[in-house]
Design a protein around this motif. Sequence first.
Motif, PDB file in Angstrom:
ATOM      1  N   MET A  59       0.810  -1.213   0.000  1.00 12.83           N
ATOM      2  CA  MET A  59       0.000   0.000   0.000  1.00 12.83           C
ATOM      3  C   MET A  59       0.850   1.273   0.000  1.00 12.83           C
ATOM      4  O   MET A  59       0.444   2.292  -0.545  1.00 12.83           O
ATOM      5  CB  MET A  59      -0.946   0.014   1.203  1.00 12.83           C
ATOM      6  CG  MET A  59      -2.356  -0.391   0.834  1.00 12.83           C
ATOM      7  SD  MET A  59      -3.047   0.646  -0.483  1.00 12.83           S
ATOM      8  CE  MET A  59      -4.439  -0.335  -0.963  1.00 12.83           C
ATOM      9  N   VAL A  62       1.530   2.006  -3.528  1.00  6.42           N
ATOM     10  CA  VAL A  62       0.316   2.444  -4.232  1.00  6.42           C
ATOM     11  C   VAL A  62       0.032   3.910  -3.928  1.00  6.42           C
ATOM     12  O   VAL A  62      -0.225   4.719  -4.826  1.00  6.42           O
ATOM     13  CB  VAL A  62      -0.898   1.578  -3.822  1.00  6.42           C
ATOM     14  CG1 VAL A  62      -2.162   2.068  -4.517  1.00  6.42           C
ATOM     15  CG2 VAL A  62      -0.651   0.118  -4.170  1.00  6.42           C
ATOM     16  N   ARG A  63       0.097   4.263  -2.641  1.00  5.90           N
ATOM     17  CA  ARG A  63      -0.186   5.649  -2.257  1.00  5.90           C
ATOM     18  C   ARG A  63       0.827   6.597  -2.888  1.00  5.90           C
ATOM     19  O   ARG A  63       0.464   7.670  -3.377  1.00  5.90           O
ATOM     20  CB  ARG A  63      -0.159   5.784  -0.732  1.00  5.90           C
ATOM     21  CG  ARG A  63      -1.414   5.259  -0.071  1.00  5.90           C
ATOM     22  CD  ARG A  63      -1.424   5.616   1.410  1.00  5.90           C
ATOM     23  NE  ARG A  63      -0.414   4.861   2.137  1.00  5.90           N
ATOM     24  CZ  ARG A  63      -0.666   3.732   2.798  1.00  5.90           C
ATOM     25  NH1 ARG A  63      -1.876   3.249   2.835  1.00  5.90           N
ATOM     26  NH2 ARG A  63       0.292   3.092   3.433  1.00  5.90           N
ATOM     27  N   VAL A  66      -0.164   6.979  -6.686  1.00  3.35           N
ATOM     28  CA  VAL A  66      -1.368   7.772  -6.961  1.00  3.35           C
ATOM     29  C   VAL A  66      -1.110   9.230  -6.612  1.00  3.35           C
ATOM     30  O   VAL A  66      -1.554  10.135  -7.314  1.00  3.35           O
ATOM     31  CB  VAL A  66      -2.585   7.205  -6.199  1.00  3.35           C
ATOM     32  CG1 VAL A  66      -3.836   8.038  -6.480  1.00  3.35           C
ATOM     33  CG2 VAL A  66      -2.833   5.755  -6.607  1.00  3.35           C
ATOM     34  N   VAL A  72      -2.721   3.619 -10.421  1.00  5.41           N
ATOM     35  CA  VAL A  72      -2.218   2.397  -9.812  1.00  5.41           C
ATOM     36  C   VAL A  72      -3.249   1.852  -8.825  1.00  5.41           C
ATOM     37  O   VAL A  72      -3.896   2.611  -8.114  1.00  5.41           O
ATOM     38  CB  VAL A  72      -0.879   2.672  -9.081  1.00  5.41           C
ATOM     39  CG1 VAL A  72      -0.433   1.470  -8.272  1.00  5.41           C
ATOM     40  CG2 VAL A  72       0.197   3.045 -10.100  1.00  5.41           C
ATOM     41  N   ILE A  73      -3.391   0.527  -8.814  1.00  2.03           N
ATOM     42  CA  ILE A  73      -4.272  -0.098  -7.839  1.00  2.03           C
ATOM     43  C   ILE A  73      -3.464  -1.036  -6.957  1.00  2.03           C
ATOM     44  O   ILE A  73      -2.412  -1.525  -7.368  1.00  2.03           O
ATOM     45  CB  ILE A  73      -5.405  -0.904  -8.497  1.00  2.03           C
ATOM     46  CG1 ILE A  73      -4.844  -2.060  -9.321  1.00  2.03           C
ATOM     47  CG2 ILE A  73      -6.279  -0.005  -9.348  1.00  2.03           C
ATOM     48  CD1 ILE A  73      -5.866  -3.084  -9.678  1.00  2.03           C
ATOM     49  N   GLN A  74      -3.990  -1.267  -5.757  1.00  2.00           N
ATOM     50  CA  GLN A  74      -3.394  -2.276  -4.900  1.00  2.00           C
ATOM     51  C   GLN A  74      -3.868  -3.630  -5.398  1.00  2.00           C
ATOM     52  O   GLN A  74      -5.064  -3.841  -5.613  1.00  2.00           O
ATOM     53  CB  GLN A  74      -3.832  -2.049  -3.447  1.00  2.00           C
ATOM     54  CG  GLN A  74      -3.004  -2.774  -2.424  1.00  2.00           C
ATOM     55  CD  GLN A  74      -3.546  -4.138  -2.075  1.00  2.00           C
ATOM     56  OE1 GLN A  74      -4.709  -4.409  -2.278  1.00  2.00           O
ATOM     57  NE2 GLN A  74      -2.687  -4.995  -1.572  1.00  2.00           N
ATOM     58  N   GLU A  83      -8.489 -10.635 -13.497  1.00  2.00           N
ATOM     59  CA  GLU A  83      -9.593  -9.686 -13.672  1.00  2.00           C
ATOM     60  C   GLU A  83      -9.528  -8.954 -15.006  1.00  2.00           C
ATOM     61  O   GLU A  83     -10.526  -8.438 -15.487  1.00  2.00           O
ATOM     62  CB  GLU A  83      -9.587  -8.641 -12.550  1.00  2.00           C
ATOM     63  CG  GLU A  83      -9.503  -9.183 -11.134  1.00  2.00           C
ATOM     64  CD  GLU A  83     -10.800  -9.836 -10.702  1.00  2.00           C
ATOM     65  OE1 GLU A  83     -11.814  -9.602 -11.380  1.00  2.00           O
ATOM     66  OE2 GLU A  83     -10.772 -10.594  -9.707  1.00  2.00           O
TER      67      GLU A  83
ATOM     68  N   ARG B 342     -13.067  -2.578  -3.552  1.00  2.00           N
ATOM     69  CA  ARG B 342     -12.314  -3.509  -4.374  1.00  2.00           C
ATOM     70  C   ARG B 342     -13.218  -4.181  -5.422  1.00  2.00           C
ATOM     71  O   ARG B 342     -12.785  -4.451  -6.545  1.00  2.00           O
ATOM     72  CB  ARG B 342     -11.645  -4.559  -3.485  1.00  2.00           C
ATOM     73  CG  ARG B 342     -10.381  -5.120  -4.083  1.00  2.00           C
ATOM     74  CD  ARG B 342      -9.746  -6.115  -3.136  1.00  2.00           C
ATOM     75  NE  ARG B 342      -9.007  -5.506  -2.045  1.00  2.00           N
ATOM     76  CZ  ARG B 342      -7.787  -5.013  -2.174  1.00  2.00           C
ATOM     77  NH1 ARG B 342      -7.175  -5.022  -3.335  1.00  2.00           N
ATOM     78  NH2 ARG B 342      -7.163  -4.495  -1.147  1.00  2.00           N
ATOM     79  N   VAL B 345     -13.346  -1.853  -8.200  1.00  3.56           N
ATOM     80  CA  VAL B 345     -12.062  -1.871  -8.920  1.00  3.56           C
ATOM     81  C   VAL B 345     -11.979  -3.089  -9.838  1.00  3.56           C
ATOM     82  O   VAL B 345     -11.575  -2.980 -11.008  1.00  3.56           O
ATOM     83  CB  VAL B 345     -10.879  -1.866  -7.926  1.00  3.56           C
ATOM     84  CG1 VAL B 345      -9.561  -2.116  -8.640  1.00  3.56           C
ATOM     85  CG2 VAL B 345     -10.830  -0.541  -7.177  1.00  3.56           C
ATOM     86  N   HIS B 346     -12.397  -4.257  -9.343  1.00  2.43           N
ATOM     87  CA  HIS B 346     -12.358  -5.466 -10.164  1.00  2.43           C
ATOM     88  C   HIS B 346     -13.244  -5.317 -11.391  1.00  2.43           C
ATOM     89  O   HIS B 346     -12.859  -5.702 -12.496  1.00  2.43           O
ATOM     90  CB  HIS B 346     -12.788  -6.681  -9.340  1.00  2.43           C
ATOM     91  CG  HIS B 346     -11.716  -7.145  -8.403  1.00  2.43           C
ATOM     92  ND1 HIS B 346     -11.937  -8.066  -7.415  1.00  2.43           N
ATOM     93  CD2 HIS B 346     -10.415  -6.809  -8.310  1.00  2.43           C
ATOM     94  CE1 HIS B 346     -10.816  -8.284  -6.746  1.00  2.43           C
ATOM     95  NE2 HIS B 346      -9.875  -7.521  -7.271  1.00  2.43           N
ATOM     96  N   PHE B 357      -6.631   2.891  -7.061  1.00  2.00           N
ATOM     97  CA  PHE B 357      -7.339   2.500  -5.838  1.00  2.00           C
ATOM     98  C   PHE B 357      -6.363   2.483  -4.664  1.00  2.00           C
ATOM     99  O   PHE B 357      -5.301   1.877  -4.741  1.00  2.00           O
ATOM    100  CB  PHE B 357      -7.980   1.117  -5.993  1.00  2.00           C
ATOM    101  CG  PHE B 357      -8.369   0.519  -4.667  1.00  2.00           C
ATOM    102  CD1 PHE B 357      -9.254   1.172  -3.835  1.00  2.00           C
ATOM    103  CD2 PHE B 357      -7.827  -0.681  -4.243  1.00  2.00           C
ATOM    104  CE1 PHE B 357      -9.597   0.645  -2.606  1.00  2.00           C
ATOM    105  CE2 PHE B 357      -8.158  -1.221  -3.012  1.00  2.00           C
ATOM    106  CZ  PHE B 357      -9.047  -0.562  -2.194  1.00  2.00           C
ATOM    107  N   VAL B 358      -6.769   3.146  -3.598  1.00  7.64           N
ATOM    108  CA  VAL B 358      -5.926   3.247  -2.405  1.00  7.64           C
ATOM    109  C   VAL B 358      -6.754   2.954  -1.164  1.00  7.64           C
ATOM    110  O   VAL B 358      -7.881   3.442  -1.038  1.00  7.64           O
ATOM    111  CB  VAL B 358      -5.336   4.676  -2.301  1.00  7.64           C
ATOM    112  CG1 VAL B 358      -4.634   4.867  -0.969  1.00  7.64           C
ATOM    113  CG2 VAL B 358      -4.368   4.934  -3.433  1.00  7.64           C
ATOM    114  N   GLU B 359      -6.196   2.129  -0.278  1.00  9.33           N
ATOM    115  CA  GLU B 359      -6.797   1.987   1.042  1.00  9.33           C
ATOM    116  C   GLU B 359      -5.948   2.777   2.026  1.00  9.33           C
ATOM    117  O   GLU B 359      -4.737   2.585   2.092  1.00  9.33           O
ATOM    118  CB  GLU B 359      -6.852   0.518   1.470  1.00  9.33           C
ATOM    119  CG  GLU B 359      -7.500   0.353   2.838  1.00  9.33           C
ATOM    120  CD  GLU B 359      -7.347  -1.056   3.400  1.00  9.33           C
ATOM    121  OE1 GLU B 359      -6.227  -1.599   3.392  1.00  9.33           O
ATOM    122  OE2 GLU B 359      -8.367  -1.611   3.849  1.00  9.33           O
TER     123      GLU B 359
END
Lengths: 212, 397
Positions: A59, A62-63, A66, A72-74, A83, B342, B345-346, B357-359
């Motif tokens: 993460m 990722v942060r 972005v 960018v995605i995690q 996917e 998520r 996102v998928h 996507f960020v958590e």
Amino acid sequence: MMDATVIPPRTDIRSDLRRIADMVSDGARVLDVGCGDGDLLDLLTRVKGVDGRGMELGMDGVRACVSRGLSVIQGDADTDLKEYPSDAFDYVILSQTLQATRDPRGVLLQMLRIGRRVIVSFPNFGYWRVRLALLLTGRMPVTDRLGFQWWETPNIHFCTIADFTALCDDLGGVRVERSAILDHDGRQLTSNAASWWANWSGEQGIFLLRRD
Amino acid sequence: MITPPAPLDSSGAPSSALPGRRMVLGADRPMPLDGGGQLGPFTLAYQTYGTLNADKSNAILVCHALTGDQYVADRHPITGKPGWWEMLVGPGRPVDTDRFFVICSNVIGGCMGSTGPHDVNPATGQPYAIDFPVITIGDMVRAQALLIDALGIDQLFCVIGGSMGGMQVLQWAVAYPERVFAAVPIATAARHSAQNIAFHEVGRQAIMADPEWRDGAYQHAGANPARGLAVARMAAHITYLSEAALHRKFGRNLQSRQAITFGFDADFQVESYLRYQGASFVDRFDANSYLYITRAMDYFDLAAEHGGQLAQAFRVGAKGTPVRFCLASFSSDWLFPTSESRAVVHALNAVAANVSFVEIETDKGHDAFLLDEPEFHQVIRGFISGCADHRGLKRRV
């Protein structure tokens, strides 16, 4: 698509990333799997004008990506590549990450499904220093590029350059379009990955693969 | 300058006009509603910040959450508190009003100036109360699209919002993909979960169990189901926090006393806090609006119109959506957990959409999207600024 242009050397960019960028055509659609802090994506966006996306497990990475304006995605290369639709990208890049996946063969197959071309770079476990370290000390090699003890390393699937080309043969329908074998300082030693010299002297290998 | 008007009177209607802009929409042609029927003419109350550029390409629509309103970056006219997203919206902020023209409108069904159940039904001359048509997130967004039309804007540079605001962002991107350049759905979901519907039902039942609710017709009788609304707010407020945040803030600390009283006073600070949250909420919110807006969230299911396939919702013709997405979730949010983001996102990946996507790691729960979370703000700033450069927007208008 235009031919790949040569990127002017920049001292602050890792040399292997620069060589990967050299393999990418201008304006291509690119997915960087395991993109870290986004250095390669940023380089590709600025210099090659690519439409770039990234996937990163950590993460923090990722942060960082972005926050610098990258898409960018995690996500986890082992589970999340499925996917994506087939042929969604011109290039799918896996830089210094193959050896950390649970299923390198499965990841490679997914990448070859998603992208028309695949670029993979990885540390060569056949590098002479690695071989000598194991031979002489009898301990798992720890080098400045592979700086982990065996019990903490995220790198669970090491391979040699010979192993990797054998896997490509085994997959079938995959052609090595280009390769670059780099020494400790990131200089290209040879582009012939098949030679014993490449597998002995190369600290890392970069391969541009394409589906036949 | 904004002078705070008097709070809602006992009937729940604003006792004097609220500050800000108004637009009457659907006058020549009423707006169709998802539940059948139509609405019009109706009013949207809205605020704007910054300057619209010459080619009208720098507009950002901010969508508010369930109990939010259009005062995103203004002192609130009733509570006197700072705007609910002042940390994110303003000069030099991540949503930079020196660079962007920011619009925020009160949703239809709301109670801060937009047409809602407290307004007079022209057919009867009485307040609509529960004769107001049941509205959906789709209806809210359709109304906003009419406002954007009226402002002469073809494409929004960005639509951004959290929670129910995030639902509107997703709805915008799906209903009007060509009218949205970038979408930022925060702490939200593509459908309301069973657990969330359940919590909303508790809130609605609390309101309807208050004898002052009078089958919804409290305004006619000069009554106000304030106790029911306060309980609804108290229950909902718990869902916006996290166990860790409650513990950090209150623990088992006692309220202005040395020992428990063996009674039902607010012995604990957390009780006192919740009572305050409930009691202050009723000054600015209408009970019937609360019923309608919670219902709109319950009905939200973006995939439903696409055979249950969320990815299909993001398909435009044969291709994936052209909208650039940035989703953010918060690690301790159990109301709209990361898994919900998520899933979106998928679905976006399945159509090879442009998505980030960020958590964000935090213990502040769902409310984190409204709070001081520097990392979250940095991500939003980076995404919006990157998109604006891509769109060719100047650094200053």
